[in-house]
Scaffold this motif. Structure first.
Motif, PDB file in Angstrom:
ATOM      1  N   GLY A 102      48.432  17.298  34.144  1.00  0.00           N
ATOM      2  CA  GLY A 102      48.391  16.556  35.402  1.00  0.00           C
ATOM      3  C   GLY A 102      47.160  15.676  35.544  1.00  0.00           C
ATOM      4  N   GLN A 103      46.167  15.878  34.695  1.00  0.00           N
ATOM      5  CA  GLN A 103      44.952  15.061  34.744  1.00  0.00           C
ATOM      6  C   GLN A 103      45.143  13.831  33.861  1.00  0.00           C
ATOM      7  OE1 GLN A 103      41.524  16.857  32.870  1.00  0.00           O
ATOM      8  NE2 GLN A 103      40.125  15.912  34.311  1.00  0.00           N
ATOM      9  N   GLU A 104      44.553  12.710  34.262  1.00  0.00           N
ATOM     10  CA  GLU A 104      44.636  11.490  33.469  1.00  0.00           C
ATOM     11  C   GLU A 104      43.968  11.700  32.105  1.00  0.00           C
ATOM     12  OE1 GLU A 104      43.057   6.861  33.569  1.00  0.00           O
ATOM     13  OE2 GLU A 104      42.564   8.213  35.211  1.00  0.00           O
ATOM     14  N   VAL A 105      44.620  11.221  31.047  1.00  0.00           N
ATOM     15  CA  VAL A 105      44.071  11.317  29.698  1.00  0.00           C
ATOM     16  C   VAL A 105      43.131  10.137  29.482  1.00  0.00           C
ATOM     17  CG1 VAL A 105      44.615  11.407  27.234  1.00  0.00           C
ATOM     18  CG2 VAL A 105      46.170  12.440  28.892  1.00  0.00           C
ATOM     19  N   ARG A 106      41.948  10.417  28.959  1.00  0.00           N
ATOM     20  CA  ARG A 106      40.961   9.369  28.726  1.00  0.00           C
ATOM     21  C   ARG A 106      40.384   9.504  27.322  1.00  0.00           C
ATOM     22  NH1 ARG A 106      36.291   9.609  32.084  1.00  0.00           N
ATOM     23  NH2 ARG A 106      36.412  11.847  31.859  1.00  0.00           N
ATOM     24  N   GLN A 107      39.776   8.411  26.864  1.00  0.00           N
ATOM     25  CA  GLN A 107      39.081   8.405  25.583  1.00  0.00           C
ATOM     26  C   GLN A 107      37.578   8.351  25.830  1.00  0.00           C
ATOM     27  OE1 GLN A 107      41.281   4.983  23.835  1.00  0.00           O
ATOM     28  NE2 GLN A 107      41.333   6.248  21.991  1.00  0.00           N
ATOM     29  N   ALA A 108      36.850   9.045  24.982  1.00  0.00           N
ATOM     30  CA  ALA A 108      35.387   8.965  25.026  1.00  0.00           C
ATOM     31  C   ALA A 108      34.955   7.821  24.127  1.00  0.00           C
ATOM     32  CB  ALA A 108      34.771  10.266  24.537  1.00  0.00           C
ATOM     33  N   GLU A 109      33.937   7.140  24.532  1.00  0.00           N
ATOM     34  CA  GLU A 109      33.392   6.055  23.716  1.00  0.00           C
ATOM     35  C   GLU A 109      32.884   6.591  22.380  1.00  0.00           C
ATOM     36  OE1 GLU A 109      31.951   1.977  23.348  1.00  0.00           O
ATOM     37  OE2 GLU A 109      32.863   2.789  25.147  1.00  0.00           O
ATOM     38  N   LYS A 110      32.142   7.716  22.456  1.00  0.00           N
ATOM     39  CA  LYS A 110      31.504   8.253  21.251  1.00  0.00           C
ATOM     40  C   LYS A 110      31.232   9.736  21.441  1.00  0.00           C
ATOM     41  CE  LYS A 110      27.264   7.467  18.585  1.00  0.00           C
ATOM     42  NZ  LYS A 110      26.033   6.648  18.558  1.00  0.00           N
ATOM     43  N   GLY A 111      31.411  10.494  20.365  1.00  0.00           N
ATOM     44  CA  GLY A 111      31.080  11.913  20.389  1.00  0.00           C
ATOM     45  C   GLY A 111      30.521  12.339  19.044  1.00  0.00           C
ATOM     46  N   GLU A 112      29.732  13.388  19.064  1.00  0.00           N
ATOM     47  CA  GLU A 112      29.184  13.946  17.828  1.00  0.00           C
ATOM     48  C   GLU A 112      29.751  15.352  17.658  1.00  0.00           C
ATOM     49  OE1 GLU A 112      24.950  13.685  18.293  1.00  0.00           O
ATOM     50  OE2 GLU A 112      24.963  11.517  18.048  1.00  0.00           O
ATOM     51  N   PHE A 113      30.237  15.629  16.466  1.00  0.00           N
ATOM     52  CA  PHE A 113      30.878  16.898  16.177  1.00  0.00           C
ATOM     53  C   PHE A 113      30.272  17.505  14.923  1.00  0.00           C
ATOM     54  CE2 PHE A 113      33.751  14.337  18.598  1.00  0.00           C
ATOM     55  CZ  PHE A 113      34.342  15.220  19.489  1.00  0.00           C
TER      56      PHE A 113
END
Length: 140
Positions: A102-113
């Motif tokens: 039910g929450q809007e799906v978004r993209q992150a600009e950048k992430g470190e994994f």
């Protein structure tokens, strides 16, 4: 067979480089929601996490990735005392942020994994002990 092994040595690919290549291939597939491809670069015990991630992927998330694919780069690796284990730091751009139904799906600009890669029968495989979490909080 010996000729192939020697040719591989001549190419200069070290265990660290091979581990990084496997981590990047896994991450490229995983963060673009190609879980079948990601399984090729993951240990068998990681399958349950891939299935879980796949079951939580929505059409809206896939649509976002079609518009702007996730992109992956290996930044560093951390030496470990074992020849069969590497810890790889990845930077991923445009990855989907975790969301609840039910929450809007978004993209992150950048992430470190940070991922753990193990050598199994001569191949480097990502060992998932859960879903990847970004070490760097996104400003999105």
């Amino acid at each position: 067979m010996a000729a192939l092994l020697l040719a591989g040595c001549d190419m200069g690919i070290t265990g660290d480089e091979a581990a990084q290549e496997a981590a990047v291939a896994w991450a490229d597939a995983y963060f673009n929601c190609d879980f079948h491809e990601a399984a090729e670069y993951a240990t068998p015990e990681s399958e349950k996490w891939l299935r879980f991630a796949a079951s939580n992927t929505t059409e809206a998330g896939l649509e976002l990735l079609r518009e702007r694919n996730a992109r992956v780069e290996a930044d560093d690796y951390f030496p470990v005392a074992y020849d069969t284990l590497r810890v790889i730091k990845l930077t991923v751009w445009n990855h989907l942020l975790p969301s609840v139904p039910g929450q809007e799906v978004r993209q992150a600009e950048k992430g470190e994994f940070i991922v753990t890669v193990v050598n199994r029968d001569g191949s480097w495989k990502v060992r998932m002990e859960g879903l990847p979490r970004s070490e760097k909080q996104s400003r999105d």
